[in-house]
Design a protein around this motif. Structure first.
Motif, PDB file in Angstrom:
ATOM      1  N   ALA A   8       0.727  -1.286   0.119  1.00 25.31           N
ATOM      2  CA  ALA A   8      -0.030  -0.003   0.028  1.00 25.31           C
ATOM      3  C   ALA A   8       0.974   1.217   0.019  1.00 25.31           C
ATOM      4  O   ALA A   8       0.558   2.165  -0.613  1.00 25.31           O
ATOM      5  CB  ALA A   8      -1.025   0.014   1.189  1.00 25.31           C
ATOM      6  N   ALA A   9       1.898   1.160   0.913  1.00 29.55           N
ATOM      7  CA  ALA A   9       2.737   2.359   0.797  1.00 29.55           C
ATOM      8  C   ALA A   9       3.505   2.790  -0.481  1.00 29.55           C
ATOM      9  O   ALA A   9       3.628   3.740  -0.913  1.00 29.55           O
ATOM     10  CB  ALA A   9       3.818   2.206   1.767  1.00 29.55           C
ATOM     11  N   TYR A  10       3.877   1.291  -1.301  1.00 22.57           N
ATOM     12  CA  TYR A  10       4.458   1.648  -2.251  1.00 22.57           C
ATOM     13  C   TYR A  10       3.498   2.012  -3.329  1.00 22.57           C
ATOM     14  O   TYR A  10       3.859   2.773  -4.340  1.00 22.57           O
ATOM     15  CB  TYR A  10       5.164   0.117  -2.863  1.00 22.57           C
ATOM     16  N   GLN A  11       2.348   1.694  -3.406  1.00 20.24           N
ATOM     17  CA  GLN A  11       1.237   2.334  -4.533  1.00 20.24           C
ATOM     18  C   GLN A  11       1.041   3.670  -4.195  1.00 20.24           C
ATOM     19  O   GLN A  11       0.972   4.593  -5.071  1.00 20.24           O
ATOM     20  CB  GLN A  11       0.080   1.389  -4.329  1.00 20.24           C
ATOM     21  N   ARG A  12       1.137   4.277  -2.944  1.00 15.85           N
ATOM     22  CA  ARG A  12       1.064   5.503  -2.674  1.00 15.85           C
ATOM     23  C   ARG A  12       2.041   6.418  -3.224  1.00 15.85           C
ATOM     24  O   ARG A  12       1.952   7.437  -3.779  1.00 15.85           O
ATOM     25  CB  ARG A  12       0.801   5.730  -1.382  1.00 15.85           C
ATOM     26  N   ALA A  13       3.223   5.708  -3.176  1.00 12.35           N
ATOM     27  CA  ALA A  13       4.504   6.344  -3.653  1.00 12.35           C
ATOM     28  C   ALA A  13       4.417   6.304  -5.080  1.00 12.35           C
ATOM     29  O   ALA A  13       4.814   7.585  -5.702  1.00 12.35           O
ATOM     30  CB  ALA A  13       5.710   5.632  -3.184  1.00 12.35           C
ATOM     31  N   LEU A  14       4.183   5.432  -5.708  1.00 11.68           N
ATOM     32  CA  LEU A  14       4.018   5.434  -7.272  1.00 11.68           C
ATOM     33  C   LEU A  14       3.019   6.609  -7.671  1.00 11.68           C
ATOM     34  O   LEU A  14       3.209   7.241  -8.617  1.00 11.68           O
ATOM     35  CB  LEU A  14       3.412   4.065  -7.873  1.00 11.68           C
ATOM     36  N   ALA A  15       1.819   6.573  -7.020  1.00  9.79           N
ATOM     37  CA  ALA A  15       0.737   7.555  -7.327  1.00  9.79           C
ATOM     38  C   ALA A  15       1.493   8.971  -7.113  1.00  9.79           C
ATOM     39  O   ALA A  15       1.011   9.875  -7.712  1.00  9.79           O
ATOM     40  CB  ALA A  15      -0.307   7.403  -6.478  1.00  9.79           C
ATOM     41  N   ALA A  16       2.133   9.361  -6.117  1.00  3.28           N
ATOM     42  CA  ALA A  16       2.770  10.387  -5.880  1.00  3.28           C
ATOM     43  C   ALA A  16       3.713  10.855  -6.778  1.00  3.28           C
ATOM     44  O   ALA A  16       3.852  12.307  -7.349  1.00  3.28           O
ATOM     45  CB  ALA A  16       3.375  10.453  -4.233  1.00  3.28           C
ATOM     46  N   PHE A  17       4.595  10.041  -7.146  1.00  2.00           N
ATOM     47  CA  PHE A  17       5.492  10.549  -8.302  1.00  2.00           C
ATOM     48  C   PHE A  17       4.978  10.600  -9.599  1.00  2.00           C
ATOM     49  O   PHE A  17       5.845  10.992 -10.378  1.00  2.00           O
ATOM     50  CB  PHE A  17       6.704   9.203  -8.001  1.00  2.00           C
ATOM     51  N   LYS A  18       3.787  10.182  -9.881  1.00  2.00           N
ATOM     52  CA  LYS A  18       3.191  10.464 -11.034  1.00  2.00           C
ATOM     53  C   LYS A  18       2.469  11.985 -11.260  1.00  2.00           C
ATOM     54  O   LYS A  18       2.293  12.408 -12.309  1.00  2.00           O
ATOM     55  CB  LYS A  18       1.876   9.654 -11.530  1.00  2.00           C
ATOM     56  N   THR A  19       2.600  12.494 -10.225  1.00  2.00           N
ATOM     57  CA  THR A  19       2.027  13.936 -10.079  1.00  2.00           C
ATOM     58  C   THR A  19       2.938  15.070 -10.709  1.00  2.00           C
ATOM     59  O   THR A  19       4.342  14.859 -10.694  1.00  2.00           O
ATOM     60  CB  THR A  19       1.574  14.475  -8.711  1.00  2.00           C
ATOM     61  N   PRO A  20       2.638  15.977 -11.475  1.00  2.00           N
ATOM     62  CA  PRO A  20       3.406  16.845 -12.112  1.00  2.00           C
ATOM     63  C   PRO A  20       4.345  17.453 -11.063  1.00  2.00           C
ATOM     64  O   PRO A  20       5.777  17.965 -11.336  1.00  2.00           O
ATOM     65  CB  PRO A  20       2.413  18.173 -12.553  1.00  2.00           C
ATOM     66  N   THR A  21       4.145  17.815  -9.621  1.00  5.74           N
ATOM     67  CA  THR A  21       4.858  18.305  -8.831  1.00  5.74           C
ATOM     68  C   THR A  21       6.323  17.425  -8.561  1.00  5.74           C
ATOM     69  O   THR A  21       7.406  17.838  -8.710  1.00  5.74           O
ATOM     70  CB  THR A  21       4.388  18.318  -7.217  1.00  5.74           C
ATOM     71  N   LEU A  22       6.021  16.169  -8.215  1.00  8.88           N
ATOM     72  CA  LEU A  22       7.226  15.508  -8.115  1.00  8.88           C
ATOM     73  C   LEU A  22       8.146  15.298  -9.454  1.00  8.88           C
ATOM     74  O   LEU A  22       9.329  14.861  -9.577  1.00  8.88           O
ATOM     75  CB  LEU A  22       6.939  14.058  -7.389  1.00  8.88           C
ATOM     76  N   ASP A  23       7.200  15.311 -10.499  1.00 10.83           N
ATOM     77  CA  ASP A  23       7.807  14.950 -11.824  1.00 10.83           C
ATOM     78  C   ASP A  23       8.708  16.042 -12.232  1.00 10.83           C
ATOM     79  O   ASP A  23       9.890  16.125 -12.740  1.00 10.83           O
ATOM     80  CB  ASP A  23       6.633  14.858 -12.886  1.00 10.83           C
ATOM     81  N   LEU A  24       8.217  17.254 -11.783  1.00  8.83           N
ATOM     82  CA  LEU A  24       9.202  18.649 -11.950  1.00  8.83           C
ATOM     83  C   LEU A  24      10.485  18.630 -11.175  1.00  8.83           C
ATOM     84  O   LEU A  24      11.385  18.816 -11.727  1.00  8.83           O
ATOM     85  CB  LEU A  24       8.346  19.626 -11.505  1.00  8.83           C
ATOM     86  N   LEU A  25      10.331  18.144  -9.932  1.00  7.69           N
ATOM     87  CA  LEU A  25      11.397  17.946  -8.997  1.00  7.69           C
ATOM     88  C   LEU A  25      12.492  16.994  -9.666  1.00  7.69           C
ATOM     89  O   LEU A  25      13.835  16.905  -9.166  1.00  7.69           O
ATOM     90  CB  LEU A  25      11.003  17.780  -7.595  1.00  7.69           C
ATOM     91  N   HIS A  26      12.067  15.977 -10.033  1.00  6.01           N
ATOM     92  CA  HIS A  26      12.790  14.752 -10.425  1.00  6.01           C
ATOM     93  C   HIS A  26      13.184  14.715 -11.832  1.00  6.01           C
ATOM     94  O   HIS A  26      14.041  13.971 -12.324  1.00  6.01           O
ATOM     95  CB  HIS A  26      11.908  13.520 -10.203  1.00  6.01           C
ATOM     96  N   GLY A  27      12.900  15.833 -12.515  1.00  4.10           N
ATOM     97  CA  GLY A  27      13.288  16.044 -14.149  1.00  4.10           C
ATOM     98  C   GLY A  27      14.710  16.183 -14.262  1.00  4.10           C
ATOM     99  O   GLY A  27      15.364  16.814 -13.123  1.00  4.10           O
ATOM    100  N   ARG A  28      15.108  15.807 -15.422  1.00  5.53           N
ATOM    101  CA  ARG A  28      16.456  16.422 -15.557  1.00  5.53           C
ATOM    102  C   ARG A  28      16.952  17.914 -15.636  1.00  5.53           C
ATOM    103  O   ARG A  28      17.904  18.110 -15.257  1.00  5.53           O
ATOM    104  CB  ARG A  28      16.740  15.869 -17.151  1.00  5.53           C
TER     105      ARG A  28
END
Length: 488
Positions: A8-28
């Motif tokens: 369940a924690a892993y699924q929540r983390a996957l959903a969080a990293f699919k948001t534009p917010t974390l995608d912006l911070l994780h991008g190249r």
């Protein structure tokens, strides 16, 4: 199937990293994106014209490349500023809008959240007395609000009142405990920490209202219920749009605290007082500017949400008033046919295939359409009416049902003199020229001269050729006709 805690924690983390917010911070190019957005968009500049944004992004790119940052492992994005900003719009970091007839960019809630995270990370993160007290006060306030026993709430209020009375007695006795500047600085940093979350919250509320507006319009186009039911439901949703989302309802509650202009003015005055205190010298210039801009951020955030509310209400109301299920279905079918045809046409060839343009429209093949204007005569003369056996003529009476007898009326007017009353003149005509159309003809002849209206009302009786009568009432008119001088 029940999931484990780890899953369940892993699924929540996957959903969080699919948001534009974390995608912006994780991008190249995350450092570049954060630097540009934080430079262009400020508390006093929440929206930027599209053309200005493109120019400023180009300037930032040139400055960073000239400083040698393009050789870094992460590098800078290639391409022009227009392409970069369009990509940011596509991934949900920028939101294009129309304001006062011009297209502007605004930060999305995800971009504001990413800027808030980076701003919080860049500062000092520590457990302070101020943050702990804020947490404890919030928990205590929540516990008091949730308490349903009146006696316990009364005991809590009396305890607070006793504490305030003791503090008042100490101050009246001249006993004060000055607070250390370092502790005041911690309090100010906690205030800044809380204030950084407000822009993202306001933007999130505005975006939820816009999403609700799009859903309502989409549902309306699919709605096939009677128009009366549709009008009642959707107009009500347009009037209460801010109550249609959880974020909007939460904002409505907060608006009771921050929506009062007097409270905003008091907040601004308190901030200016804080900046004048000695402890504020321990803050760096960026912190002082951020503290001074809090009231402006709150004001702009409230304005952004209310603007989104008004725009959504206007769009929903306009869509409801023009709602036509049959026409909407026809438009949808037409658009689907066009898209299907375009897809079929584009799928036949390669992307670089040459498309022959349509240079002229085909000519309509109409058999009886004249092809030349050389002969203006009709192709054949119509049949004579006398040869038609089924045609009946009314004889001389037909003329009586025609237009005004201008010749007879003109001779009659010439005999009236230079000035006459139109109603009296009409009543004095012969029966043959007292038809309703002759009244119109007499008024037309009177307009050839000078006419003047009176406050009285003229009532005349007209006689039709079949003997029936009609009465007409109109404003009294006096006509003055110009007479030719016989001596000339």
């Amino acid at each position: 199937m029940t999931r484990t805690r780890a899953e369940a924690a892993y699924q929540r983390a996957l959903a969080a990293f699919k948001t534009p917010t974390l995608d912006l911070l994780h991008g190249r190019y995350a450092p570049f994106v954060i630097a540009v957005l934080s430079t262009i968009f400020t508390a006093d500049r929440p929206s930027v014209a599209v053309s200005d944004a493109h120019v400023e992004v180009d300037e930032i790119l040139d400055e960073l490349r000239a400083a040698g940052y393009d050789a870094d492992d992460r590098g800078l994005p290639s391409g022009a500023a227009r392409e970069i900003c369009r990509y940011w719009v596509r991934v949900g970091w920028l939101v294009p809008q129309i304001e006062e007839g011009a297209e502007v960019y605004r930060l999305s809630a995800h971009a504001v959240g990413a800027l808030e995270i980076t701003g919080r990370t860049g500062g000092r993160t520590r457990v302070s007395t101020s943050r702990v007290r804020t947490l404890l006060d919030a928990i205590e306030r929540l516990s008091g609000d949730a308490e349903s026993d009146p006696s316990r709430r009364l005991a809590r209020l009396k305890q607070e009142r006793d504490g305030l009375d003791r503090e008042i007695e100490r101050l009246e006795a001249g006993v004060t405990d000055p607070i250390d500047d370092e502790e005041l600085l911690e309090e100010a940093e906690n205030v800044l920490h809380l204030a950084r979350e407000l822009p993202a919250d306001f933007t999130r509320v505005a975006e939820s209202i816009k999403a609700m507006q799009r859903d309502v319009v989409t549902d309306l186009r699919r709605d096939v219920r009677p128009t009366g039911d549709v009008l009642r439901e959707y107009l009500e949703r347009g009037q209460h749009v801010i109550q249609s989302t959880p974020e909007g309802r939460a904002f409505a509650g907060a608006l009771r605290l921050i929506g009062d202009p007097d409270r905003i003015d008091a907040l601004t005055e308190d901030l200016h007082t804080l900046l004048a205190q000695p402890f504020s010298r321990l803050m760096d210039p960026a912190q002082r500017a951020e503290l001074d801009a809090i009231s402006r951020r709150v004001e702009l955030g409230v304005q952004e949400v209310l603007t989104a509310q008004r725009r959504a209400s206007h769009v929903i109301t306009a869509q409801v008033r023009t709602h036509d299920p049959v026409r909407d279905r026809q438009v949808d079918d037409l658009l689907r046919d066009v898209m299907a045809g375009l897809h079929a046409w584009s799928g036949d060839g390669s992307p670089d295939a040459v498309v022959e343009p349509l240079r002229s429209l085909p000519a309509a093949t109409v058999g009886h359409l004249r092809q030349s204007l050389g002969d203006i005569r009709p192709p054949g003369a119509p049949a004579r009416l006398s040869e038609a056996a089924d045609v009946e003529f009314a004889g001389e009476d037909t003329r009586a049902w025609g237009g005004p007898h201008y010749a007879d009326l003109e001779r009659y007017v010439d005999a009236l003199g230079e000035e006459f009353d139109l109603g009296e003149a009409f009543l004095g005509t012969a029966v043959a020229t007292r038809r309703p159309v002759d009244l119109v003809g007499l008024l037309e002849i009177a307009h050839r001269g000078a006419i003047s209206e009176k406050d009285e009302v003229s009532i005349v009786e007209a006689i039709r050729p079949d003997g029936t009568t009609r009465r007409f009432a109109f404003g009294a008119v006096t006509a003055r006709m110009a007479k030719e001088n016989d001596d000339e």
